[in-house]
Design a protein around this motif. Sequence first.
Motif, PDB file in Angstrom:
ATOM      1  N   GLY A 150       6.257   1.956   1.674  1.00  0.00           N
ATOM      2  CA  GLY A 150       5.311   3.374   2.825  1.00  0.00           C
ATOM      3  C   GLY A 150       4.761   4.177   2.050  1.00  0.00           C
ATOM      4  O   GLY A 150       3.509   4.472   2.179  1.00  0.00           O
ATOM      5  N   ARG A 151       5.431   4.557   0.790  1.00  0.00           N
ATOM      6  CA  ARG A 151       4.390   5.289  -0.012  1.00  0.00           C
ATOM      7  C   ARG A 151       3.361   4.925  -0.597  1.00  0.00           C
ATOM      8  O   ARG A 151       2.141   5.128  -1.019  1.00  0.00           O
ATOM      9  CB  ARG A 151       5.582   6.219  -0.930  1.00  0.00           C
ATOM     10  N   THR A 152       3.524   4.178  -1.398  1.00  0.00           N
ATOM     11  CA  THR A 152       2.456   3.021  -2.018  1.00  0.00           C
ATOM     12  C   THR A 152       1.648   2.543  -0.588  1.00  0.00           C
ATOM     13  O   THR A 152       0.429   2.891  -1.033  1.00  0.00           O
ATOM     14  CB  THR A 152       3.282   1.833  -1.992  1.00  0.00           C
ATOM     15  N   GLU A 153       1.643   2.064   0.718  1.00  0.00           N
ATOM     16  CA  GLU A 153       0.639   2.119   1.793  1.00  0.00           C
ATOM     17  C   GLU A 153      -0.431   3.650   1.542  1.00  0.00           C
ATOM     18  O   GLU A 153      -1.240   3.546   2.233  1.00  0.00           O
ATOM     19  CB  GLU A 153       1.391   2.117   3.030  1.00  0.00           C
ATOM     20  N   LYS A 154       0.561   4.593   2.082  1.00  0.00           N
ATOM     21  CA  LYS A 154      -0.065   5.981   2.148  1.00  0.00           C
ATOM     22  C   LYS A 154      -1.173   6.206   0.836  1.00  0.00           C
ATOM     23  O   LYS A 154      -1.869   6.961   0.634  1.00  0.00           O
ATOM     24  CB  LYS A 154       1.348   7.501   2.340  1.00  0.00           C
ATOM     25  N   ALA A 155      -0.842   5.845  -0.168  1.00  0.00           N
ATOM     26  CA  ALA A 155      -1.683   6.211  -1.266  1.00  0.00           C
ATOM     27  C   ALA A 155      -2.774   5.187  -1.381  1.00  0.00           C
ATOM     28  O   ALA A 155      -3.752   5.840  -1.579  1.00  0.00           O
ATOM     29  CB  ALA A 155      -1.371   5.757  -2.856  1.00  0.00           C
ATOM     30  N   ILE A 156      -2.847   4.253  -0.479  1.00  0.00           N
ATOM     31  CA  ILE A 156      -3.772   3.551  -1.020  1.00  0.00           C
ATOM     32  C   ILE A 156      -4.867   4.485   0.478  1.00  0.00           C
ATOM     33  O   ILE A 156      -6.141   3.870   0.488  1.00  0.00           O
ATOM     34  CB  ILE A 156      -3.833   2.127  -0.279  1.00  0.00           C
ATOM     35  N   ALA A 157      -4.582   4.709   1.479  1.00  0.00           N
ATOM     36  CA  ALA A 157      -5.213   5.114   2.488  1.00  0.00           C
ATOM     37  C   ALA A 157      -5.573   6.620   1.805  1.00  0.00           C
ATOM     38  O   ALA A 157      -6.736   6.359   2.448  1.00  0.00           O
ATOM     39  CB  ALA A 157      -4.025   5.132   3.805  1.00  0.00           C
ATOM     40  N   ALA A 158      -5.250   7.004   1.628  1.00  0.00           N
ATOM     41  CA  ALA A 158      -5.861   8.206   1.164  1.00  0.00           C
ATOM     42  C   ALA A 158      -6.921   8.211  -0.191  1.00  0.00           C
ATOM     43  O   ALA A 158      -7.953   8.816   0.429  1.00  0.00           O
ATOM     44  CB  ALA A 158      -4.439   9.224   0.462  1.00  0.00           C
ATOM     45  N   LEU A 159      -6.291   6.801  -1.135  1.00  0.00           N
ATOM     46  CA  LEU A 159      -7.152   7.026  -2.238  1.00  0.00           C
ATOM     47  C   LEU A 159      -8.411   6.036  -1.444  1.00  0.00           C
ATOM     48  O   LEU A 159     -10.197   6.136  -1.879  1.00  0.00           O
ATOM     49  CB  LEU A 159      -6.655   5.687  -3.522  1.00  0.00           C
ATOM     50  N   ASP A 160      -8.237   4.900  -0.819  1.00  0.00           N
ATOM     51  CA  ASP A 160      -9.309   4.670   0.068  1.00  0.00           C
ATOM     52  C   ASP A 160     -10.590   5.823   0.686  1.00  0.00           C
ATOM     53  O   ASP A 160     -11.731   5.240   0.533  1.00  0.00           O
ATOM     54  CB  ASP A 160      -8.919   3.288   0.954  1.00  0.00           C
ATOM     55  N   GLU A 161      -9.865   6.633   1.314  1.00  0.00           N
ATOM     56  CA  GLU A 161     -10.668   8.049   2.110  1.00  0.00           C
ATOM     57  C   GLU A 161     -12.025   8.631   0.886  1.00  0.00           C
ATOM     58  O   GLU A 161     -13.161   8.670   1.251  1.00  0.00           O
ATOM     59  CB  GLU A 161      -9.874   8.631   3.170  1.00  0.00           C
ATOM     60  N   VAL A 162     -10.959   8.187   0.074  1.00  0.00           N
ATOM     61  CA  VAL A 162     -12.475   9.069  -1.192  1.00  0.00           C
ATOM     62  C   VAL A 162     -13.080   8.529  -1.647  1.00  0.00           C
ATOM     63  O   VAL A 162     -14.483   8.938  -1.789  1.00  0.00           O
ATOM     64  CB  VAL A 162     -11.759   9.105  -2.388  1.00  0.00           C
ATOM     65  N   THR A 163     -12.960   7.041  -1.650  1.00  0.00           N
ATOM     66  CA  THR A 163     -13.999   6.045  -1.966  1.00  0.00           C
ATOM     67  C   THR A 163     -14.884   5.999  -0.925  1.00  0.00           C
ATOM     68  O   THR A 163     -15.954   5.665  -1.081  1.00  0.00           O
ATOM     69  CB  THR A 163     -13.480   4.602  -2.529  1.00  0.00           C
ATOM     70  N   ARG A 164     -14.357   6.688   0.531  1.00  0.00           N
ATOM     71  CA  ARG A 164     -15.433   5.657   1.419  1.00  0.00           C
ATOM     72  C   ARG A 164     -16.086   6.889   1.603  1.00  0.00           C
ATOM     73  O   ARG A 164     -17.351   6.924   2.126  1.00  0.00           O
ATOM     74  CB  ARG A 164     -14.901   6.117   2.609  1.00  0.00           C
ATOM     75  N   LYS A 165     -15.326   7.819   2.037  1.00  0.00           N
ATOM     76  CA  LYS A 165     -15.942   9.837   2.168  1.00  0.00           C
ATOM     77  C   LYS A 165     -16.875  10.155   0.866  1.00  0.00           C
ATOM     78  O   LYS A 165     -18.006  11.011   0.806  1.00  0.00           O
ATOM     79  CB  LYS A 165     -15.438  10.210   2.442  1.00  0.00           C
ATOM     80  N   PHE A 166     -16.452  10.123  -0.604  1.00  0.00           N
ATOM     81  CA  PHE A 166     -17.532  10.284  -1.573  1.00  0.00           C
ATOM     82  C   PHE A 166     -17.439   9.187  -2.149  1.00  0.00           C
ATOM     83  O   PHE A 166     -16.753   8.874  -3.669  1.00  0.00           O
ATOM     84  CB  PHE A 166     -16.453  11.422  -1.965  1.00  0.00           C
ATOM     85  N   PRO A 167     -18.396   8.372  -2.314  1.00  0.00           N
ATOM     86  CA  PRO A 167     -18.289   7.201  -2.950  1.00  0.00           C
ATOM     87  C   PRO A 167     -19.347   7.360  -4.205  1.00  0.00           C
ATOM     88  O   PRO A 167     -18.897   6.595  -5.297  1.00  0.00           O
ATOM     89  CB  PRO A 167     -19.014   6.470  -2.446  1.00  0.00           C
ATOM     90  N   ASN A 168     -19.809   8.805  -4.635  1.00  0.00           N
ATOM     91  CA  ASN A 168     -20.341   8.436  -5.423  1.00  0.00           C
ATOM     92  C   ASN A 168     -19.634   9.745  -6.649  1.00  0.00           C
ATOM     93  O   ASN A 168     -20.602   9.966  -7.397  1.00  0.00           O
ATOM     94  CB  ASN A 168     -21.843   9.302  -5.532  1.00  0.00           C
ATOM     95  N   SER A 169     -18.960  10.294  -6.022  1.00  0.00           N
ATOM     96  CA  SER A 169     -18.444  11.231  -7.197  1.00  0.00           C
ATOM     97  C   SER A 169     -17.971  10.876  -8.142  1.00  0.00           C
ATOM     98  O   SER A 169     -16.974   9.602  -8.400  1.00  0.00           O
ATOM     99  CB  SER A 169     -17.540  12.527  -5.832  1.00  0.00           C
TER     100      SER A 169
END
Length: 292
Positions: A150-169
């Motif tokens: 479950g923690r791995t899935e939370k990590a992926i979800a949170a990190l994916d949000e970084v790539t979606r909302k701040f793709p050029n960061s």
Amino acid sequence: MDKRSLTVARVCRREFVVARFVLLLPLRAFVAGCANGSIFGDKEAEVVHDVPADRLYNEGVYLLNEKHDPKEAAKKFEEVDRQSPYSDWARKALLMSAYAYYDVRQYEEAITAAKRYIALHPSSPDAAYAMYLIGASHYDQIPDVSRDQGRTEKAIAALDEVTRKFPNSEYAAAARKKMELARDQLAAKEMDVGRFNQNQKNFIGAINRFKVVVTQYQTTRHVEEALYRLTECYVALGILPEAQTAAAVLGHNFPDSDWYKDAYNLVRSGGVEPQENKGSWMSKAFKKFGVG
């Protein structure tokens, strides 16, 4: 991900977070004033009320940067927020407290502070970093494959949000790398359960697990073994066309793989050759991802 790979990933996983963070206020003048002794008193002393916000913030930065004491630094940053909640110092201190908690591996506190920062300052240039801290905090707690992921899935979800909302960061690339390793961990979990089912001769259950790896995690290093295990399971069930397809897809995409050599010999022992059925779900899965 096996234990060795997970260990290697964890050795370097904190380097980006710790090395990248830029302190928000120059310390040169402040540190010079402390050269002959600490001006904060004993670190166990109670925080003095009505201390100016900038002074509290600087004390926290000094404790973090010079004394390497993130726990005490976090207390200073939280006191800034408590005494001057609407100030610019409070905004800076909130992000610094999230970092300090992460640095000392108090991940839940780091996540809470980072989430609060994003909620209060969603348009801040530092929101990307706060979001990355959330993902990194979950990532650093990824357990062994034998445990719930479950923690791995939370990590992926949170990190994916970084790539979606701040793709050029500058944090997006690091987030993608962590996601890749986390997905490998989820694939390893599916393989672990699949092999258990196969050993128990629960071939349908095993096929369902290996199918997840082939359809959802085929860019991970586990897909070769998954195709071989599918070959084994289909042979055991007497479903030779699917066994032939699994072996053929494996050979087409990974011709030099030892897993393919074993799969080839296995189907040949049944009197058939590897032959891909283009209508099979395995063939379609690889075509969908532009592989094969």
